[in-house]
Design a protein around this motif. Structure first.
Motif, PDB file in Angstrom:
ATOM      1  N   ARG A   1      86.151  48.299  65.649  1.00  0.00           N
ATOM      2  CA  ARG A   1      84.787  48.741  65.275  1.00  0.00           C
ATOM      3  C   ARG A   1      84.913  50.253  64.678  1.00  0.00           C
ATOM      4  O   ARG A   1      84.127  50.716  63.920  1.00  0.00           O
ATOM      5  CB  ARG A   1      83.898  49.026  66.472  1.00  0.00           C
ATOM      6  N   PHE A   2      85.938  51.063  65.272  1.00  0.00           N
ATOM      7  CA  PHE A   2      86.097  52.548  64.838  1.00  0.00           C
ATOM      8  C   PHE A   2      87.433  52.461  63.875  1.00  0.00           C
ATOM      9  O   PHE A   2      88.426  51.941  64.185  1.00  0.00           O
ATOM     10  CB  PHE A   2      86.350  53.477  66.032  1.00  0.00           C
ATOM     11  N   THR A   3      87.312  53.352  62.893  1.00  0.00           N
ATOM     12  CA  THR A   3      88.554  53.561  62.187  1.00  0.00           C
ATOM     13  C   THR A   3      88.813  55.213  61.868  1.00  0.00           C
ATOM     14  O   THR A   3      87.685  55.852  61.552  1.00  0.00           O
ATOM     15  CB  THR A   3      88.460  52.991  60.842  1.00  0.00           C
ATOM     16  N   MET A   4      89.854  55.635  62.259  1.00  0.00           N
ATOM     17  CA  MET A   4      90.274  57.077  62.075  1.00  0.00           C
ATOM     18  C   MET A   4      90.939  57.012  60.852  1.00  0.00           C
ATOM     19  O   MET A   4      91.779  56.335  60.499  1.00  0.00           O
ATOM     20  CB  MET A   4      91.091  57.643  63.373  1.00  0.00           C
ATOM     21  N   SER A   5      90.893  58.083  60.150  1.00  0.00           N
ATOM     22  CA  SER A   5      91.790  58.524  59.073  1.00  0.00           C
ATOM     23  C   SER A   5      91.689  60.003  58.801  1.00  0.00           C
ATOM     24  O   SER A   5      91.089  60.742  59.452  1.00  0.00           O
ATOM     25  CB  SER A   5      90.927  58.221  57.877  1.00  0.00           C
ATOM     26  N   ALA A   6      92.580  60.608  58.121  1.00  0.00           N
ATOM     27  CA  ALA A   6      92.756  61.975  57.728  1.00  0.00           C
ATOM     28  C   ALA A   6      93.010  62.319  56.244  1.00  0.00           C
ATOM     29  O   ALA A   6      93.994  61.546  55.791  1.00  0.00           O
ATOM     30  CB  ALA A   6      93.800  62.488  58.799  1.00  0.00           C
TER      31      ALA A   6
END
Length: 124
Positions: free
Chosen positions: A66-71
């Motif tokens: 459900r969650f996606t982390m990016s940078a």
């Protein structure tokens, strides 16, 4: 002085989406190991997502899929895309990063920094 500033929190209905941002500023030399945490009253702060040095991401079981982390290293910004939000995702979300920086006196500092948090509220 290093600062982490979160934004993007708010009120959303269950099933909705939000995108959190965390911008790092200051006399920064390096940024690694960025992460998102969340906390509800009277409970310990818990890890939600993390990007480590090789670029890989780890997620809490409760948010996987459900969650996606990016940078974006050039912008010194981390993001947390939150989809299919549930009432139990309601919390204050904090950004955390391991930052190398120079103090005003020129001393090198390498430590974890926290943002001030942004409130996410999911209504049922």
């Amino acid at each position: 002085q290093v600062q982490l500033v979160e934004s993007g929190g708010g009120l959303v209905q269950a099933g909705g989406s939000l995108r959190l941002s965390c911008v790092a500023s200051g006399r920064i030399v390096s940024i690694s190991d960025m992460a998102w945490y969340r906390q509800v009253p009277e409970k310990p702060r818990e890890s939600v997502a993390r990007i480590i040095g090789d670029g890989s991401t780890n997620y809490a079981d409760s948010v996987k899929g459900r969650f996606t982390m990016s940078a974006d290293n050039a912008k010194r910004t981390a993001y947390l895309q939150m989809n299919s939000l549930k009432p139990e995702d309601t919390a204050v979300y904090y950004c955390n990063a391991y930052i190398g920086s120079r103090t005003e006196s020129g001393t090198f500092s390498l430590r974890y920094h926290w943002g001030q948090g942004t409130q996410v509220t999911v209504s049922s």
